[in-house]
Design an enzyme around this catalytic site. Structure first.
Site, PDB file in Angstrom:
ATOM      1  N   ASN A  60      -4.663 -11.167  15.590  1.00 43.88           N
ATOM      2  CA  ASN A  60      -3.422 -11.194  14.817  1.00 43.88           C
ATOM      3  C   ASN A  60      -2.865 -12.653  15.469  1.00 43.88           C
ATOM      4  OD1 ASN A  60      -3.338  -8.728  13.788  1.00 43.88           O
ATOM      5  ND2 ASN A  60      -2.361  -7.597  15.364  1.00 43.88           N
ATOM      6  N   ARG A 111      -7.411  -5.268  11.597  1.00 45.52           N
ATOM      7  CA  ARG A 111      -8.470  -5.884  12.902  1.00 45.52           C
ATOM      8  C   ARG A 111      -9.598  -4.839  12.659  1.00 45.52           C
ATOM      9  NH1 ARG A 111      -5.624  -6.995  17.767  1.00 45.52           N
ATOM     10  NH2 ARG A 111      -4.581  -5.189  17.238  1.00 45.52           N
TER      11      ARG A 111
END
Length: 89
Positions: free
Chosen positions: A36, A18
Site C-alpha cells: 500500500n 494485496r
C-alpha cells in the site's frame, strides 16, 4: 526474467487487494512484492517471463471483485535478484 513496476489507482486499499494480488502472483509463478502507498494506491513489482507478466497485468487491470481499478501505470523495473516467493510488504 523481466520485472515491471506497477502503480494501481482506484478503490484498491481496504478491499484485500494485496492479498488477492499475492494469491494471483503465486498461482502464475510470479515473484516480487506488493504494498500500500500513502496516497491510497497500491504498488507492485512483478517478475517473470513475458507470458506471466502479461497475465498478471491483465488481472491487475481489474483486480479482485472487491476493488475498483481506475488506472494502472506500468514502468520497466530493473531485474531483481530472484526471490522464491511473492510477498506483501
Amino acid at each position: 526474467m523481466s520485472c515491471l513496476l506497477l502503480r494501481i489507482r482506484g478503490r484498491v486499499q481496504g478491499v484485500g487487494f494485496r492479498y488477492y494480488t499475492q494469491a494471483q502472483a503465486r498461482m502464475l509463478g510470479i515473484t516480487g512484492w506488493v504494498r500500500n502507498m500513502p496516497d491510497g494506491s497500491v504498488e507492485t513489482c512483478i517478475c517473470g517471463d513475458a507470458e506471466q507478466l502479461a497475465s498478471m497485468q491483465a488481472w491487475l487491470a481489474h483486480g479482485p471483485a472487491t476493488a475498483h481499478v481506475d488506472h494502472v501505470e506500468v514502468c520497466p523495473a530493473p531485474a531483481q535478484t530472484p526471490s522464491p516467493d511473492f510477498t506483501i510488504t
